[in-house]
Design a protein around this motif. Sequence first.
Motif, PDB file in Angstrom:
ATOM      1  N   VAL A 218     -12.607   8.536  -4.455  1.00 25.97           N
ATOM      2  CA  VAL A 218     -11.593   7.949  -5.346  1.00 25.97           C
ATOM      3  C   VAL A 218     -11.026   6.671  -4.740  1.00 25.97           C
ATOM      4  CG1 VAL A 218      -9.353   8.335  -6.413  1.00 25.97           C
ATOM      5  CG2 VAL A 218     -11.005  10.192  -6.324  1.00 25.97           C
ATOM      6  N   LEU A 219     -10.724   6.717  -3.447  1.00 32.62           N
ATOM      7  CA  LEU A 219     -10.161   5.532  -2.789  1.00 32.62           C
ATOM      8  C   LEU A 219     -11.154   4.369  -2.798  1.00 32.62           C
ATOM      9  CD1 LEU A 219      -8.398   7.189   0.300  1.00 32.62           C
ATOM     10  CD2 LEU A 219      -7.296   6.085  -1.651  1.00 32.62           C
ATOM     11  N   LYS A 220     -12.421   4.697  -2.614  1.00 29.85           N
ATOM     12  CA  LYS A 220     -13.433   3.638  -2.608  1.00 29.85           C
ATOM     13  C   LYS A 220     -13.513   2.958  -3.972  1.00 29.85           C
ATOM     14  CE  LYS A 220     -18.316   2.779  -1.639  1.00 29.85           C
ATOM     15  NZ  LYS A 220     -19.627   3.386  -1.327  1.00 29.85           N
ATOM     16  N   ASN A 221     -13.409   3.751  -5.037  1.00 27.95           N
ATOM     17  CA  ASN A 221     -13.488   3.171  -6.384  1.00 27.95           C
ATOM     18  C   ASN A 221     -12.186   2.504  -6.810  1.00 27.95           C
ATOM     19  OD1 ASN A 221     -16.197   3.927  -7.652  1.00 27.95           O
ATOM     20  ND2 ASN A 221     -15.556   5.839  -6.735  1.00 27.95           N
ATOM     21  N   SER A 222     -11.126   2.704  -6.039  1.00 25.64           N
ATOM     22  CA  SER A 222      -9.824   2.124  -6.396  1.00 25.64           C
ATOM     23  C   SER A 222      -9.462   0.929  -5.521  1.00 25.64           C
ATOM     24  CB  SER A 222      -8.729   3.188  -6.246  1.00 25.64           C
ATOM     25  OG  SER A 222      -9.050   4.370  -6.917  1.00 25.64           O
ATOM     26  N   LYS A 223     -10.386   0.489  -4.674  1.00 22.16           N
ATOM     27  CA  LYS A 223     -10.055  -0.529  -3.672  1.00 22.16           C
ATOM     28  C   LYS A 223      -9.471  -1.794  -4.273  1.00 22.16           C
ATOM     29  CE  LYS A 223     -13.151   0.544   0.167  1.00 22.16           C
ATOM     30  NZ  LYS A 223     -14.408   0.138   0.854  1.00 22.16           N
ATOM     31  N   SER A 224     -10.124  -2.314  -5.291  1.00 25.11           N
ATOM     32  CA  SER A 224      -9.666  -3.604  -5.840  1.00 25.11           C
ATOM     33  C   SER A 224      -8.278  -3.474  -6.446  1.00 25.11           C
ATOM     34  CB  SER A 224     -10.661  -4.132  -6.872  1.00 25.11           C
ATOM     35  OG  SER A 224     -10.798  -3.195  -7.928  1.00 25.11           O
ATOM     36  N   GLY A 225      -8.037  -2.372  -7.139  1.00 25.12           N
ATOM     37  CA  GLY A 225      -6.718  -2.166  -7.741  1.00 25.12           C
ATOM     38  C   GLY A 225      -5.636  -1.976  -6.690  1.00 25.12           C
ATOM     39  N   ILE A 226      -5.961  -1.231  -5.628  1.00 27.88           N
ATOM     40  CA  ILE A 226      -4.987  -1.019  -4.549  1.00 27.88           C
ATOM     41  C   ILE A 226      -4.671  -2.341  -3.859  1.00 27.88           C
ATOM     42  CG2 ILE A 226      -4.660   0.062  -2.301  1.00 27.88           C
ATOM     43  CD1 ILE A 226      -6.283   2.441  -3.360  1.00 27.88           C
ATOM     44  N   LEU A 227      -5.714  -3.153  -3.673  1.00 28.24           N
ATOM     45  CA  LEU A 227      -5.485  -4.466  -3.065  1.00 28.24           C
ATOM     46  C   LEU A 227      -4.569  -5.316  -3.946  1.00 28.24           C
ATOM     47  CD1 LEU A 227      -6.195  -6.378  -0.750  1.00 28.24           C
ATOM     48  CD2 LEU A 227      -8.134  -7.176  -2.104  1.00 28.24           C
ATOM     49  N   GLY A 228      -4.782  -5.264  -5.237  1.00 21.64           N
ATOM     50  CA  GLY A 228      -3.894  -5.997  -6.153  1.00 21.64           C
ATOM     51  C   GLY A 228      -2.468  -5.490  -6.064  1.00 21.64           C
ATOM     52  N   ALA A 229      -2.302  -4.170  -5.922  1.00 21.44           N
ATOM     53  CA  ALA A 229      -0.952  -3.599  -5.788  1.00 21.44           C
ATOM     54  C   ALA A 229      -0.280  -4.092  -4.508  1.00 21.44           C
ATOM     55  CB  ALA A 229      -1.042  -2.077  -5.784  1.00 21.44           C
ATOM     56  N   VAL A 230      -1.051  -4.162  -3.420  1.00 28.55           N
ATOM     57  CA  VAL A 230      -0.487  -4.652  -2.154  1.00 28.55           C
ATOM     58  C   VAL A 230      -0.056  -6.111  -2.297  1.00 28.55           C
ATOM     59  CG1 VAL A 230      -1.040  -5.170   0.257  1.00 28.55           C
ATOM     60  CG2 VAL A 230      -1.784  -3.012  -0.754  1.00 28.55           C
ATOM     61  N   MET A 231      -0.871  -6.899  -2.997  1.00 29.67           N
ATOM     62  CA  MET A 231      -0.525  -8.309  -3.172  1.00 29.67           C
ATOM     63  C   MET A 231       0.724  -8.474  -4.033  1.00 29.67           C
ATOM     64  SD  MET A 231      -2.311 -10.191  -1.363  1.00 29.67           S
ATOM     65  CE  MET A 231      -3.745 -10.079  -0.315  1.00 29.67           C
ATOM     66  N   LEU A 232       0.870  -7.619  -5.041  1.00 29.75           N
ATOM     67  CA  LEU A 232       2.097  -7.655  -5.842  1.00 29.75           C
ATOM     68  C   LEU A 232       3.303  -7.309  -4.977  1.00 29.75           C
ATOM     69  CD1 LEU A 232       1.099  -5.997  -9.239  1.00 29.75           C
ATOM     70  CD2 LEU A 232       1.832  -8.355  -8.856  1.00 29.75           C
ATOM     71  N   GLY A 233       3.131  -6.331  -4.089  1.00 33.35           N
ATOM     72  CA  GLY A 233       4.208  -5.978  -3.166  1.00 33.35           C
ATOM     73  C   GLY A 233       4.539  -7.130  -2.237  1.00 33.35           C
ATOM     74  N   LEU A 234       3.509  -7.836  -1.766  1.00 29.58           N
ATOM     75  CA  LEU A 234       3.742  -8.991  -0.896  1.00 29.58           C
ATOM     76  C   LEU A 234       4.523 -10.077  -1.640  1.00 29.58           C
ATOM     77  CD1 LEU A 234       3.283 -10.538   1.746  1.00 29.58           C
ATOM     78  CD2 LEU A 234       1.071 -11.278   0.856  1.00 29.58           C
TER      79      LEU A 234
END
Length: 317
Positions: A218-234
């Motif tokens: 699940v984490l592997k398939n969610s990588k791009s979305g999680i990265l986008g979430a981190v960037m929004l947090g930044l």
Amino acid sequence: MEKTKSVKKSVKSSRINIGDFIYEKLTLIFAVIVFAMIILMGYEMYINSKLSIDKFGWDFITETTWDPVEEIYGALPSIYGTLVSSFLALMIAVPLSLAVAVYLAESAPGWLEKPLSFMVELLAGVPSIVYGLWGIFVLVPWLREEVEPFLNEHFGYLPFFDGPMYGFGMLAAAIILSIMVLPIITSISRDIMKSVPSVQKEAALALGATKWEAIKIVLKNSKSGILGAVMLGLGRAIGETMAVTMVIGNRPIISESLFDPGYTMASIIANEFTEATTELYLSALIELALILFVITIIINIAARLLVWSLEKQWKQN
């Protein structure tokens, strides 16, 4: 008769085409307005900071002195404070956010998931001034009396945990920012993980994988979305103003110690804008806003390019 029907059909088709045309042009106009607003904001900030740009040039970015009395303005301490506090906040928030998101998406029982998700999302709606007050009356005394003495006693040989312990400083700003970005990263990551088709996990479990191995899929398939979430947090961390202003100490210095006070671009603008009594002082503050604006755009563009490149790479694999 057939000719009449053909004419009516043609008229109806023409009306639909006119509606589509108006809809397309209207949405185009709204999209252009958004783009024009961004350009206009950048242009206005550039025009109003021209006096400072002409006087200091590139030295404005590399100069470490911010002295309104002597009319010397350098943005490096506030740029340093903005970037360091934001990245420290991400270092704290990202592991916690992902752990909470994984639990809510994969492990939490149904009766617990909804109230926990509600509480996490509630954190995102708390006004930053409330976080600031909590920081002053709870976080800062706790850091000054408990955390910073402990870190200084056991890790004081490192420059990050050396020096006077005020409570107010870069460490307090990073912790309060991490609390503020945590619900953003958690909520988006949880939604992305839940959107991964369950058939993938079920197939992995059917082939003998453990639950953790299924979660890794699940984490592997969610990588791009999680990265986008981190960037929004930044992005949220870089632009945050009030809460940081109330706990960071507001001193324009560059120090390795996390115990020392600092300054961010947003907090220096909020603190000193009403005190700017000269044109050069006001122009320097607007130039700071312009730099913050450019940094935000660069981070968003970099995040988008990174997500696109990773998606392309994963599709190829």
